[in-house]
Design a protein around this motif. Sequence first.
Motif: not given
Length: 313
Positions: A85-86, A90-92, A98-102
């Motif tokens: 989540q962190r 940061l990527l957002w 939207s960031g990284l999936s699991a």
Amino acid sequence: MSSCSTPRSCAAAGRPPHRIVEETDRGYITQGDNNNAPDQVTDEPPVAQAQIAGQALGVGGRVVTIPYTGAVATAVGGVAADARQRVNVLLWRLTDTSGLSATQFSYVLTGVLLVLYGIESFREGSGSRRIDRRHVRADGGRGEAPVSAHAILLLLTAVLVVATTAAMVVPGGAQQYDVVASETESPVLVPPGEETTITHGIANSPVLPMTVFVEGAEGVRVDRHEVGLDRGGTANVSATFDVPDSIGHHRFYVVERRYIAVFPKSVTRALYTQHPWLPVLGIDALVAVPYYLVGRRFLPARPSRRGQPRLRT
């Protein structure tokens, strides 16, 4: 973490560990230790074999338990989720994505481990030689090489095995599809006793080529059982569900097993036919054994008591 009474007892994916109290044609009936009734007295469907995420180890009719295992697993999972989540926040902020999936996060974590692993391997190799020279000068050639060098080599090899295994195991597993059987004419519902077909998508990371074996759980047929994926490749598999005659909510599972494409496909296929974990063990050995042997070769040799170098064993 509740214990299981028999080796058939399990922890089902996505739910707390409950005991299996009955086996039916549709699946397993489960019940929590502190519950007065089985889970399926409500609308919860029986647990399918593909949902089984863990199975208790039984020795002599008794279950082997390790205290605080559940607490540790929950804590580690929470730390990993919080870290993802962190990273996504940061990527957002930096890239407006939207960031990284699991799955993607697992690959990033694997890459970080491998980089740290390589850096520490280099530092340990050069550091051991410096310590060895100082030790010989201080003791007039009668000292012993640091005993921790080999232990660190084993630890780094274990880290490499964990990272390699995670790259194959984390993205795979069972994917759940929900189907509602009804006699209405709604296009999103399926009449009882009929078939429905969906497209199961498979995507690979841009890191490693993979060989993917696809299997359908009970009531599921797939048109392709083996898929080769290049880095960043994608593929579609058609899965057909045999909907039971009963009206209600039904679950179907498509199971993926992923293996890094280091062996010829025929070798991976032969190992997979014997057991799904055999290719994982073979790939881990192919990666870890050469590293360990090379690292062992460069470990400082232990001097003899008279100060003469002793050959490695």
